[in-house]
Structure formats: C-alpha cells, structure tokens
Design a protein around this motif. Sequence first.
Motif, PDB file in Angstrom:
ATOM      1  N   UNK A 120       1.008  -1.342  -0.068  1.00  0.00           N
ATOM      2  CA  UNK A 120       0.588   0.281  -0.122  1.00  0.00           C
ATOM      3  C   UNK A 120       0.454   1.200   0.155  1.00  0.00           C
ATOM      4  N   UNK A 121       2.122   0.612   0.658  1.00  0.00           N
ATOM      5  CA  UNK A 121       2.303   2.424   0.934  1.00  0.00           C
ATOM      6  C   UNK A 121       3.605   2.500  -0.373  1.00  0.00           C
ATOM      7  N   UNK A 126       4.190   6.177  -5.598  1.00  0.00           N
ATOM      8  CA  UNK A 126       4.869   5.847  -6.784  1.00  0.00           C
ATOM      9  C   UNK A 126       3.937   6.014  -7.809  1.00  0.00           C
ATOM     10  N   UNK A 127       2.233   6.364  -6.544  1.00  0.00           N
ATOM     11  CA  UNK A 127       1.809   6.924  -7.400  1.00  0.00           C
ATOM     12  C   UNK A 127       1.648   8.429  -7.445  1.00  0.00           C
ATOM     13  N   UNK A 128       2.326   8.751  -6.266  1.00  0.00           N
ATOM     14  CA  UNK A 128       2.606   9.780  -6.917  1.00  0.00           C
ATOM     15  C   UNK A 128       3.771  10.969  -7.221  1.00  0.00           C
ATOM     16  N   UNK A 129       4.350   9.896  -7.741  1.00  0.00           N
ATOM     17  CA  UNK A 129       5.737   9.756  -7.700  1.00  0.00           C
ATOM     18  C   UNK A 129       5.750   9.987  -9.317  1.00  0.00           C
ATOM     19  N   UNK A 130       5.190   9.859  -9.938  1.00  0.00           N
ATOM     20  CA  UNK A 130       4.474   8.877 -11.827  1.00  0.00           C
ATOM     21  C   UNK A 130       3.364   9.471 -11.879  1.00  0.00           C
ATOM     22  N   UNK A 131       2.951  10.221 -10.531  1.00  0.00           N
ATOM     23  CA  UNK A 131       1.472  11.425 -11.952  1.00  0.00           C
ATOM     24  C   UNK A 131       2.279  12.767 -12.259  1.00  0.00           C
ATOM     25  N   UNK A 166       6.639  -0.270  -9.909  1.00  0.00           N
ATOM     26  CA  UNK A 166       6.789  -0.501  -8.373  1.00  0.00           C
ATOM     27  C   UNK A 166       7.006  -1.797  -8.305  1.00  0.00           C
ATOM     28  N   UNK A 167       6.602  -2.759  -7.963  1.00  0.00           N
ATOM     29  CA  UNK A 167       7.033  -3.920  -7.737  1.00  0.00           C
ATOM     30  C   UNK A 167       8.442  -4.589  -7.575  1.00  0.00           C
ATOM     31  N   UNK A 168       8.889  -4.176  -9.050  1.00  0.00           N
ATOM     32  CA  UNK A 168      10.160  -4.772  -8.690  1.00  0.00           C
ATOM     33  C   UNK A 168      11.175  -4.388  -8.090  1.00  0.00           C
ATOM     34  N   UNK A 232      -2.987  -7.753  -5.174  1.00  0.00           N
ATOM     35  CA  UNK A 232      -4.304  -7.053  -5.106  1.00  0.00           C
ATOM     36  C   UNK A 232      -3.910  -5.277  -4.563  1.00  0.00           C
ATOM     37  N   UNK A 233      -3.257  -5.718  -3.488  1.00  0.00           N
ATOM     38  CA  UNK A 233      -2.836  -4.299  -2.833  1.00  0.00           C
ATOM     39  C   UNK A 233      -2.402  -2.990  -3.398  1.00  0.00           C
ATOM     40  N   UNK A 234      -0.680  -3.432  -4.617  1.00  0.00           N
ATOM     41  CA  UNK A 234      -0.327  -2.636  -4.977  1.00  0.00           C
ATOM     42  C   UNK A 234      -1.083  -2.057  -6.265  1.00  0.00           C
ATOM     43  N   UNK A 235      -2.110  -2.923  -6.888  1.00  0.00           N
ATOM     44  CA  UNK A 235      -2.544  -2.174  -8.069  1.00  0.00           C
ATOM     45  C   UNK A 235      -3.575  -0.878  -7.779  1.00  0.00           C
ATOM     46  N   UNK A 236      -4.462  -1.420  -6.062  1.00  0.00           N
ATOM     47  CA  UNK A 236      -5.255  -1.000  -5.880  1.00  0.00           C
ATOM     48  C   UNK A 236      -4.553   0.519  -5.752  1.00  0.00           C
ATOM     49  N   UNK A 237      -3.800   0.823  -4.719  1.00  0.00           N
ATOM     50  CA  UNK A 237      -2.444   1.957  -4.324  1.00  0.00           C
ATOM     51  C   UNK A 237      -2.245   2.465  -5.889  1.00  0.00           C
TER      52      UNK A 237
END
Length: 294
Positions: A120-121, A126-131, A166-168, A232-237
């Motif tokens: 989640x974190x 990464x959502x902020x970083x890639x926005x 993000x996962x890597x 799941x959590x990574x994709x949702x976040x």
Amino acid sequence: MAQPMTGRSLRDWLPKLVLSPTVAMMAIFVYGFIFFTTYLSFTDSRMLPSYEWVGFDNYATLFKLRTWDIAVNNLLIFGGLYIGICCLLGLTLAILLDQKIRAEGFIRTIYLYPMALSFIVTGVAWKWFLDPGIGLEAVVQGWGWESFEFDWIKDRDMAIYTVVIAAVWQTSGFVMATFLAGLRGIDGEMLKAAEVDGASTFALYRRIVIPQLRPAFLSAFVVLAHMAIKSYDLVVALTNGGPGTATEVPATFMYSYTFTRNQMGVGAASAEIMLLTIAAVIIPYLWSELREKK
C-alpha cells in the motif's frame, strides 16, 4: 482408576496443548474458508451466499467475460516482467555485493529497505512519483526540459508497466539477498581451482556459479510468482485497476465481482482459478524439496 499425569507425559502434551488453538484457528479460518469458497463457486450466490447448486455455470460465465481476459493478460505481462526483471536485477546486485566491496552492510540494507514497506505504501508513493501533475514529469519540466513526458500511469497501454516498476523496486532487494546467500554458500576452493585452470570470469559464472544457484532461482521464482498472482493492494493503491480496466488483475477482478458487482459465485470461481494457479506453482516446488531431502 485414572493414573496421575507424570512429568514426562505433561512435557509431551504441553506443546500440543499450546499449539492446538493455533491449529484449530488455521483449520477454520484458512482451510475452512477455502472449502467454503470452493462450494460457493458452484452455487448461484450473488449479494449473499446461496446454496442452490449450478455446477460449472459460474466458471463458464467467468471465461466469457472480457474483463477476466484482460485481467489474465495483465497478469501474464506483469508476472513475466516482474519475475524476470527481479531475478536479473537481484542476481546482478548479488554478484556485485559478493565482491567484498566497502560498506557492503550499508548498501545491502538500502536495497532491502523497500521490502520492509507494505505494498500500500509503495503504491501510494509511486502513484505520487508517476503522477504527471506533481511527480517526475512535473519536476523535470520545472528544470527546463518542457518536452519531457512520462505519463504512463495515465496511458491505458502503458499503465500496467508502472505496476511492474513499483513491484520490482520493492522486491528486487529480497531476491538479491536470496542470491547473495546462495553465492556465499558456493565452495571457494572450486572457484580457485577453475581460475588456476584458466577459466575466465564469464565462464566461471556461466559454468559453475549460476548452475549452483538453482535452489535460489527456484525459491525466488516461487515467492515472486505467488506474490504476482495474488497482487491486489499494490494495484489498488497505484492505479485502482485503471485507467478503465487497463491494470485489472485477477485479484482485483475477484474483489470487484464479489463485493461491488454482487456476483459472489463468479468472484468465488475466479478465486478458485487463482488458488489452482498458486498450487500449480507451489506443489511442484514442495515435491522437489521433499524429494531432495529423501
């Protein structure tokens, strides 16, 4: 007349008594719910569980859904790139750290630190970083490179690759530690003998080191494949399955159809497909480990 419990029999029974609540809870809340989900996948359950048997109708419906096809294709892309890049990057980092470089402990900690974070974190960061509005694109354009664009997270064709990135970032350090442990377990005398015989560094790794890392490769593959399938959590976040259904994976599909679209039977069927896929990865691994021990 019942015989009094001796000290030895008490010592024999005490571990069983201590572990019995844990075993009972696991039997109920893990395997019990697995069997219950399996049963629901053969019923017409929708918003609430139903007990009207419909056979394989939910599975037939599942494989006709376009969203499920997208989710499976995304899993193949994500899983293949995730496992491949993590193994390659982890092996490279492990080989570099195995050269007894300075500050090895500090560098190893830096690489392992992302694994201490939850998905989640990682997804939110990464959502902020890639926005494009506040992340990397905005920063680089603010430095003067106004033509720079990196809007993958908003692009339907490229969004799944942001999940891979993000996962890597999160798990490559774990893979590095796995390979590093394998490298430290290789017999140094064998390597020295090969060097004396004139083997090059490339031949040394290709013919001796890499083949002896087979258990580490297998362990890393099993762990990464398991994490990819139930991601799941990574994709949702990070993307919440979007844009649209561009980053939908089986785990998000299962949650959506079970709790949002009120198709509990179809959601249970998708969960069973995921369970069978994980079993197909883990059971051969366990069989191989048990055979080697024998």
